[in-house]
Write an enzyme that holds these catalytic residues in place. Sequence first.
Site, PDB file in Angstrom:
ATOM      1  CB  CYS A  41      -0.909   0.010   1.226  1.00 14.31           C
ATOM      2  SG  CYS A  41      -1.928   1.501   1.354  1.00 14.31           S
ATOM      3  CB  CYS A  94      -2.974   4.915   6.472  1.00 17.25           C
ATOM      4  SG  CYS A  94      -4.330   3.997   7.188  1.00 17.25           S
ATOM      5  CE1 TYR A 104     -14.794  -8.926  31.263  1.00 16.08           C
ATOM      6  CE2 TYR A 104     -13.708 -11.064  31.350  1.00 16.08           C
ATOM      7  CZ  TYR A 104     -13.974  -9.838  31.911  1.00 16.08           C
ATOM      8  OH  TYR A 104     -13.414  -9.516  33.127  1.00 16.08           O
ATOM      9  CG  ASP A 155     -12.662 -13.059  23.668  1.00 17.34           C
ATOM     10  OD1 ASP A 155     -11.604 -12.389  23.736  1.00 17.34           O
ATOM     11  OD2 ASP A 155     -13.297 -13.218  22.607  1.00 17.34           O
ATOM     12  CB  CYS A 208      -7.014  -8.749  22.021  1.00 18.46           C
ATOM     13  SG  CYS A 208      -7.726  -7.711  23.322  1.00 18.46           S
TER      14      CYS A 208
END
Length: 452
Positions: free
Chosen positions: A72, A78, A311, A380, A407
Amino acid sequence: MLIKDNKYTVEIEDLGHSGEGVAKIDGFTIFVAQGVPGDIVEIKITLLKKNYALGKIIKIIKASDSRVKPLCPLANTCGGCQVMHIDYKHQLKMKEKRVKDTLERIGKINTELLPIIGMENPYEYRNKAQMPVGVLDGKAILGFFKKGTHDIVDTDYCYIQAPINSEIIKLVKQYIESYKISVYDEKTGKGLLRHLVTKVAFKTGEIMVVLVTKSKKLAHTEQLVEMLLREVKGIKSIVQNINEKNTNVIMGDENIVLYGENKIVDYIGNLKFNISAQSFFQVNPVQTEILYKKALEYAELKGEERVIDIYCGIGTISLFLAQKAKKVVGVEIVESAIKDARENARINNINNAEFYTGRAEEVIPKLYENGFYAHVVVVDPPRKGCDEKVLETIVKMKPRRVVYVSCNPATLGRDLAYLEERGYKTVKVQPVDMFPHSAHVECIALLQRTNM
């Protein structure tokens, strides 16, 4: 002693949590944007703090073997892809190393770390785009925010989004310019059109287009609908979402359906999910299916187990588990997500899952006090990890296994350490690359009770 604005030659030794290169001079840490481990670069110190500095690359003296030209042209501007300038195989190695280092450093966790599961095609994998709208030199611009700012980088094509978005972007720009649609300015709070949100169902091909506006006064919607339907195949829903607040939160609470239904349908594995304008749905459906199959594998369900999914969101993992468990209970703070979870259970004819709205740290202890316990617990949590009251109640419940989807390797390490100190052993950790070309990495860990 480093001096601001001075130039130095350094070797990039590692990657930071946000994908920046890490160099050292006499043990002092310098974070270098766009640096790749193995690079030898000349940098200029742009910020000097007590414990670290920021550096900007002036010249690449010797490029790392891992450095590539980003596909890209906007990758360095970005904020969406922090590491597209690193070869994908090396991205995976670095993410795997980060998980290993973080678990060892923060949690002192010594366990089997399985090789990270990457993507065969690490492009065009996102099923959802949220693009702020702006105006530059009298022309409509649409795209993503520049790194560290709220300046919009005008984007005609995003290499990690569904390709159909480029056509939708072009048409919405035409609509804004043809009909002089006013565009929202977050600095003044004035203007109408705030965001374009698209959702693409990868299994069914159905598309939702959402225009987020400051008020209901959106003109020429019939012409917009006609343009979109004429040029884009697969559109099942066009929605105007009203967000009157001066806030960074993208979506408001009210929707006006301009065309079709208020939802689209997609599948994860054999399960069907309704996706509305506000529904949370994992953005990488290919890797999500892999992740959820791992969760099911780690849960080792035989059909007689009670499972609690903490969650739980819209119940995606809960419903996967319910196919193999006797009963699943899901807990989630977002009321609309729980409504979606119940609806998703209904449309999949799943009758052994029930869902509770509320803070996990309040609902889970109450369930336990009322006599509920689980053979298997699945968590989670958001990036901040599990609340300590949640972990404390898990320990009291004494489930055979805990499956932890994370995460954030740092809070994963912290929470695994808490559980390991109280009767659990981390059996294995599986990293999964949910977001290629970003610095993020997802993990799934299996813990077993040691005194069974």
